[in-house]
Write a protein that holds these residues in place. Sequence first.
Motif, PDB file in Angstrom:
ATOM      1  N   ARG A 265     -47.217  10.779 -98.316  1.00 46.02           N
ATOM      2  CA  ARG A 265     -47.825  11.948 -98.744  1.00 46.02           C
ATOM      3  C   ARG A 265     -48.654  12.527 -97.694  1.00 46.02           C
ATOM      4  N   LEU A 266     -47.950  13.020 -96.563  1.00 41.40           N
ATOM      5  CA  LEU A 266     -48.409  13.658 -95.456  1.00 41.40           C
ATOM      6  C   LEU A 266     -47.943  14.974 -95.301  1.00 41.40           C
ATOM      7  N   SER A 267     -48.616  15.798 -94.891  1.00 43.25           N
ATOM      8  CA  SER A 267     -48.259  17.274 -94.538  1.00 43.25           C
ATOM      9  C   SER A 267     -47.982  17.269 -93.214  1.00 43.25           C
ATOM     10  N   VAL A 268     -48.460  16.460 -92.190  1.00 44.72           N
ATOM     11  CA  VAL A 268     -48.188  16.453 -90.795  1.00 44.72           C
ATOM     12  C   VAL A 268     -48.487  15.369 -90.324  1.00 44.72           C
ATOM     13  N   PHE A 269     -47.859  14.909 -89.085  1.00 48.23           N
ATOM     14  CA  PHE A 269     -48.263  13.875 -88.381  1.00 48.23           C
ATOM     15  C   PHE A 269     -47.990  14.095 -87.109  1.00 48.23           C
ATOM     16  N   ASP A 270     -49.233  13.809 -86.112  1.00 50.55           N
ATOM     17  CA  ASP A 270     -49.434  14.410 -84.772  1.00 50.55           C
ATOM     18  C   ASP A 270     -49.341  13.235 -84.087  1.00 50.55           C
TER      19      ASP A 270
END
Length: 376
Positions: A105-110
């Motif tokens: 349920r992530l939109s982005v992972f930096d």
Amino acid sequence: MNIQVVRPRELGDSERARWRELQKADRSLDNPFLSVEFAVAMDRLRDYVRVAVISDSGGIQGFFPYERHSFGIGKPLGGFLTTCHGLIAAPDLKLDAKALLRACRLSVFDFDHLVAGQPTFAEYESDVRPAPVMDFTSGFEAWIEQVKANSPKNLKTVRYKERKMGREQGELRLEWASPDPEVLRTLLAWKSDQYQRTGRVDRFAQPWIVELTDMMHAENSSDFAGVLTMLYAGDVPVAGHFGLRTATTLVGWFPAYDTEYARYSPGIVHHLQMAEAAANAGLHMVDMGKGGKEYKDWLKSGVLYVAEGRVSRPSASAAVHWMGRTPFNKARTIVMDRPSLYKAADRVLKGFGRVRTSMQRQEPSNAVTQEPTGAR
């Protein structure tokens, strides 16, 4: 592949054992920030900590610890506190990274300290950086010879200051793996002072970070432990370090010293003695982490590699996050790559720290003068 998201504290004994098994099977994962003990400790203190358990018909194939923040923004476990993160899995495990984000349920992972070359994230790496290490696999003496070859002048100078401090302040001794919480308090007080003097954010002003440090200090197993070292001149503590270790690797975390003894370079003297103690304790390596400190260049005898990058799924929150983070990341990389810019930035921060410290010292007297009558 089946991906189930849980809190680290919910992992059973067999799952934790599998985590350790996968970590030990791959040398690139030999870092305490990748250990299940660190994930569980973070989960006790922060509500946003999660771990994706990846399995197939053959059982658990991997673990992906992470933080899930508002709007589906994903961050590495421990964020700015840690120097290594990634997927704990077999070296050849390759997942669809965007499918992994969807399951989490992530939109982005930096990421900025990811174990370089992991198949799941390799195509999203935008930069790969060296992290210098002290390597003792050939013995402490072999490491010292490498340090001498790197910079004989620096080593000679530090050894001279080491002898001088011993003569003038009392015989030097290093305590390895001190269990004393008061010794830890002394070290953290020095570190807070350093943060403030140099214009950095004082991490120990946040109670949860102090609590995390205490929890890690209490850990002491063969696979994972907090290691507190302190250098004494006579009976007086002058420099120390607190870090985490696996069975074979110690990671640099919080080094600090008493500024009253700065003329002796006690921090570097401590590092040399800590290296010898680590080698004698059977450790193979001290990971100093990537970064722009000059002393790392002449203390290193090898490097590991960590990657920066970003994975995202199409969404408004991912777009906003990109606009906010990308300029900062690029600026930081430029500064870290150029010693002259790093030194200039360091001078500016130290100047800010001096001004802030001066203002803080004046605040109590001003507060008394301005306080209205009858105020509590």
